[in-house]
Design a protein around this motif. Structure first.
Motif, mmCIF file in Angstrom:
data_model
loop_
_atom_site.group_PDB
_atom_site.id
_atom_site.type_symbol
_atom_site.label_atom_id
_atom_site.label_comp_id
_atom_site.label_asym_id
_atom_site.label_seq_id
_atom_site.Cartn_x
_atom_site.Cartn_y
_atom_site.Cartn_z
ATOM 1 N N LEU A 124 45.642 -18.083 -100.280
ATOM 2 C CA LEU A 124 45.109 -17.216 -100.583
ATOM 3 C C LEU A 124 46.204 -15.683 -99.718
ATOM 4 C CD1 LEU A 124 43.805 -14.532 -101.246
ATOM 5 C CD2 LEU A 124 42.369 -14.453 -100.040
ATOM 6 N N SER A 125 46.423 -16.509 -98.354
ATOM 7 C CA SER A 125 47.669 -15.983 -97.498
ATOM 8 C C SER A 125 48.774 -16.042 -98.052
ATOM 9 C CB SER A 125 47.185 -16.214 -95.696
ATOM 10 O OG SER A 125 45.697 -16.105 -95.741
ATOM 11 N N TYR A 151 39.945 -8.272 -96.175
ATOM 12 C CA TYR A 151 40.797 -9.114 -96.183
ATOM 13 C C TYR A 151 39.780 -10.539 -96.837
ATOM 14 C CZ TYR A 151 41.845 -14.334 -95.361
ATOM 15 O OH TYR A 151 42.329 -15.412 -95.580
ATOM 16 N N PHE A 152 38.410 -10.598 -96.274
ATOM 17 C CA PHE A 152 37.724 -11.396 -95.917
ATOM 18 C C PHE A 152 36.457 -11.086 -97.352
ATOM 19 C CE2 PHE A 152 37.871 -10.992 -91.459
ATOM 20 C CZ PHE A 152 38.730 -11.837 -91.065
ATOM 21 N N ALA A 199 43.729 -19.177 -93.189
ATOM 22 C CA ALA A 199 43.397 -18.145 -93.382
ATOM 23 C C ALA A 199 42.645 -16.802 -92.554
ATOM 24 C CB ALA A 199 42.353 -19.386 -93.779
ATOM 25 N N ARG A 200 43.839 -16.343 -92.615
ATOM 26 C CA ARG A 200 43.192 -14.664 -91.860
ATOM 27 C C ARG A 200 44.100 -13.792 -92.351
ATOM 28 N NH1 ARG A 200 38.423 -15.086 -88.616
ATOM 29 N NH2 ARG A 200 39.548 -13.834 -87.508
ATOM 30 N N PRO A 201 43.797 -11.902 -91.838
ATOM 31 C CA PRO A 201 44.655 -11.603 -93.242
ATOM 32 C C PRO A 201 45.715 -10.738 -92.003
ATOM 33 C CG PRO A 201 42.739 -10.106 -91.247
ATOM 34 C CD PRO A 201 43.072 -11.982 -91.032
ATOM 35 N N TYR A 205 50.350 7.286 -99.724
ATOM 36 C CA TYR A 205 50.381 7.272 -98.561
ATOM 37 C C TYR A 205 49.325 6.549 -98.230
ATOM 38 C CZ TYR A 205 52.025 7.895 -93.460
ATOM 39 O OH TYR A 205 51.794 7.148 -92.349
ATOM 40 N N ALA A 206 48.453 7.839 -97.978
ATOM 41 C CA ALA A 206 47.126 7.876 -97.935
ATOM 42 C C ALA A 206 45.892 6.680 -98.177
ATOM 43 C CB ALA A 206 46.233 9.206 -98.500
ATOM 44 N N ILE A 207 46.339 6.439 -99.073
ATOM 45 C CA ILE A 207 45.734 5.482 -99.765
ATOM 46 C C ILE A 207 46.271 4.040 -99.217
ATOM 47 C CG2 ILE A 207 45.711 3.354 -102.013
ATOM 48 C CD1 ILE A 207 45.904 6.317 -103.266
ATOM 49 N N ALA A 208 47.685 3.820 -98.618
ATOM 50 C CA ALA A 208 47.948 3.019 -98.119
ATOM 51 C C ALA A 208 47.743 2.775 -96.712
ATOM 52 C CB ALA A 208 49.092 2.918 -98.001
ATOM 53 N N LEU A 209 47.389 3.756 -96.022
ATOM 54 C CA LEU A 209 47.051 4.058 -94.687
ATOM 55 C C LEU A 209 45.431 2.964 -94.541
ATOM 56 C CD1 LEU A 209 48.101 7.004 -92.843
ATOM 57 C CD2 LEU A 209 49.229 5.206 -93.114
ATOM 58 N N THR A 210 44.689 3.945 -95.487
ATOM 59 C CA THR A 210 43.404 3.637 -95.365
ATOM 60 C C THR A 210 43.112 1.817 -95.408
ATOM 61 O OG1 THR A 210 42.175 5.229 -96.544
ATOM 62 C CG2 THR A 210 40.873 3.790 -96.474
ATOM 63 N N LEU A 211 44.350 1.433 -96.097
ATOM 64 C CA LEU A 211 43.649 -0.311 -97.089
ATOM 65 C C LEU A 211 44.346 -0.839 -95.560
ATOM 66 C CD1 LEU A 211 45.409 -0.326 -100.581
ATOM 67 C CD2 LEU A 211 43.042 -0.917 -99.933
ATOM 68 N N GLY A 212 45.237 -0.416 -94.658
ATOM 69 C CA GLY A 212 46.017 -1.314 -93.761
ATOM 70 C C GLY A 212 44.462 -0.649 -92.484
ATOM 71 N N LEU A 213 43.734 0.378 -92.553
ATOM 72 C CA LEU A 213 42.947 0.111 -91.793
ATOM 73 C C LEU A 213 41.554 -0.765 -91.595
ATOM 74 C CD1 LEU A 213 42.759 3.650 -90.900
ATOM 75 C CD2 LEU A 213 43.291 2.273 -89.252
ATOM 76 N N TYR A 214 41.636 -0.972 -93.048
ATOM 77 C CA TYR A 214 40.392 -1.529 -93.647
ATOM 78 C C TYR A 214 41.010 -3.151 -93.630
ATOM 79 C CZ TYR A 214 36.897 0.950 -95.412
ATOM 80 O OH TYR A 214 35.732 3.107 -95.176
ATOM 81 N N CYS A 215 42.296 -3.342 -93.371
ATOM 82 C CA CYS A 215 42.940 -5.072 -93.217
ATOM 83 C C CYS A 215 42.571 -4.890 -91.929
ATOM 84 C CB CYS A 215 44.081 -4.692 -93.795
ATOM 85 S SG CYS A 215 44.782 -6.189 -93.123
#
Length: 541
Positions: A126-127, A105-106, A172-174, A212-222
């Motif tokens: 943005l949010s 997010y940042f 202004a947070r994720p 789904y693997a990409i979604a999980l990865t993005l979720g963890l990086y969020c």
């Protein structure tokens, strides 16, 4: 069926569709109206600090050394994009000072501010924009669960004017990015499992599992809270597969493992900086007592539907405290009964794959966060979304299958009351400068403090502290005039007041700073704003 009945049915459908559109537009309007009205909270000012590329340590080392700096210069340096800093400095700042916050997010917020500017409304927009993705995401999830467009539109209608969603759409947070990724990963998992059953479309199934693997990865990086989502998904797949180590479970485990491998760089950051996390926010610890978490959980559960009290008390009336408490008790009881009935109806009327999915989202999130005493609205996103979907199913089912016109009318009135409470809540909070999600303990008196300081002709505001002070000073700076001068210091003895100021103030002064000025430097300090603790002092010779 006669022609008149058909015409009445079509008219009813048109009216219903029109009402959904109106509510959806109302929800969108609430997300973007008065974006800059509420105080810029402690956490939001730290978001802008991360966007700037500077760290709190750099801020303290460079400008907490007893020198004066104007509010305009402070914000220009630490709340805006700086050419000497890059997005990588944003990542490094998180890694060294807040590793518990994932960087996605940042990084996105930095590019957003680079394109559109650092104004409060712009950063928060943005949010607000991301929150619009909740609508198609929750509709898709409801379709995967129920194969019903009606339930999907009901869920969209409920979240459109949900106070929880609107409040965090203006933060202004994720948290809204987290909500979108929770919904998308849920829907993708259900689609992948459905395709897994049919060998004829195995290529498509592999592609969906990859997504789904990409979604999980993005979720963890969020958000690190996405580990709860992955855990809940695992429990769901295991139970659904009757505890058998079959193809679906193996594919899920492989996919989750890929996501974890892709998240390894930040896992390494977490392990390297575990002492920093312990020192700042503390590491999660198991607690055997759940009673202390029960009350906040009940309030959070109710606030997703009605929230007219700025301090988080669900409702606020002009009448006496006893009357307010009684009405609050009734509202809480009605909402909890409705939610309980939603879950009961879900379990009674839907296949196992449906109710099990929503119950794991509700149960795993609540149980884990209660166990580590981490119950907070912003952490309970999967829990809140699952309950709202269950409620959407309840109203859709009851209104659609009711054979008794009076019973159908009763459920329709209940739905009107639910939607109306959301609209009223959003209307009340949209006009307020303060709300519970802006951490009132650190911001609630900033507007009054700023009003006093801004009345002075040439004021100086003094404050003392280290990294714990950066967010407080940055937050209040948004309410001060640009020409107000600040004198910030790590050590009390660094504070040396020069001539040329019409008024000198102490903001949330520490005892050591009070002692330095009063006993050592022989100034007279007088409390001038004391709502409980003293927030503002006047300094005189």
């Amino acid at each position: 069926m006669n022609t008149k009945s058909i015409q009445n049915g079509r008219l009813h459908l048109i009216s219903l569709n029109f009402l959904i559109v109106v509510i959806l537009i109302t929800g969108i309007w609430f997300r973007f109206t008065n974006l800059d009205r509420k105080v810029y909270s402690f956490d939001e000012s730290i978001t802008s600090l991360r966007i700037s590329g500077y760290t709190g340590t750099e801020m303290v080392q460079q400008d907490f050394q007893g020198k004066t700096i104007s509010v305009a210069d402070l914000q220009r340096k630490y709340q805006q994009i700086n050419p000497e800093k890059t997005w990588w400095d944003t990542v490094k700042g998180l890694a060294t000072e807040e590793p518990q916050l994932s960087p996605l997010y940042f990084i996105l917020a930095r590019f957003w501010v680079q394109l559109f500017g650092p104004q409060v409304a712009t950063v928060r927009s943005l949010s607000a924009l991301i929150s619009l993705l909740v609508f198609p995401s929750i509709y898709w999830l409801c379709w995967e669960l129920f194969r019903s467009a009606s339930v999907g539109w009901m869920a969209v209608t409920i979240v459109a004017v949900s106070p929880f969603h609107v409040l965090y759409a203006q933060e202004a947070r994720p948290y809204m990015m987290f909500a979108v990724l929770v919904l998308l990963s849920n829907a993708i998992l259900l689609r992948a499992i459905a395709l897994q059953i049919s060998p004829a479309i195995s290529k498509l199934s592999k592609a969906v599992w990859f997504i789904y693997a990409i979604a999980l990865t993005l979720g963890l990086y969020c958000s690190l809270l996405f580990f709860l989502v992955i855990f809940a998904h695992g429990i769901y797949v295991i139970i659904k597969e009757n505890w058998r180590f079959g193809k679906t479970l193996i594919t899920y485990l492989v996919t989750a493992a890929i996501a974890l491998i892709l998240f390894d760089p930040w896992i390494w950051v977490l392990l390297e900086n575990a002492p920093k996390i312990e020192a700042t926010v503390g590491l999660p610890r198991l607690s055997l007592s759940f009673i202390s978490s029960l009350k906040p959980l009940i309030f959070i559960t109710c606030r997703m539907f009605i929230d007219t009290h700025w301090a988080g008390g669900i409702i606020k009336l002009a009448s006496s405290n006893m009357t307010t408490d009684l009405i609050r008790l009734i509202v809480v009881a009605v909402l909890l009964l409705a939610i309980a009935h939603s879950i009961y109806s879900l379990c009674r009327s839907t296949p196992k794959r449906v109710w099990l999915f929503l119950l794991t989202a509700i149960g795993i999130t609540a149980i884990v966060l209660i166990a580590v005493r981490g119950v907070a609205d912003r952490y309970l996103v999967p829990y809140i979304l699952a309950i709202q979907i269950a409620v959407a199913y309840l109203f859709t089912a009851k209104i659609a299958v009711a054979t008794n016109p009076r019973q159908q009318k009763l459920w329709q009135l209940g739905l009107i009351a639910l939607i109306s409470s959301g609209i009223v809540s959003c209307g009340v909070s949209s006009q307020s400068q303060l709300w519970w999600n802006k951490y009132p303990s650190s911001t609630k008196y900033n507007p009054q403090v700023a009003a006093i300081v801004n009345q002075a002709k040439k004021p100086l505001v003094i404050s003392h502290g280290g990294n714990n002070l950066t967010g407080k000073i940055l937050s209040v700076s948004y309410l001060l005039k640009a020409q107000v001068q600040l004198l910030l210091a790590v050590k009390p003895e660094q504070v040396k007041i020069s001539d040329g100021f019409s008024d000198v103030f102490l903001y949330r002064a520490t005892e050591s700073l009070q002692f330095e000025l009063e006993k050592v430097q022989k100034y007279k300090i007088t409390p001038i704003y004391k709502p409980g603790d003293v927030w503002l002092w006047r300094v005189e010779k």
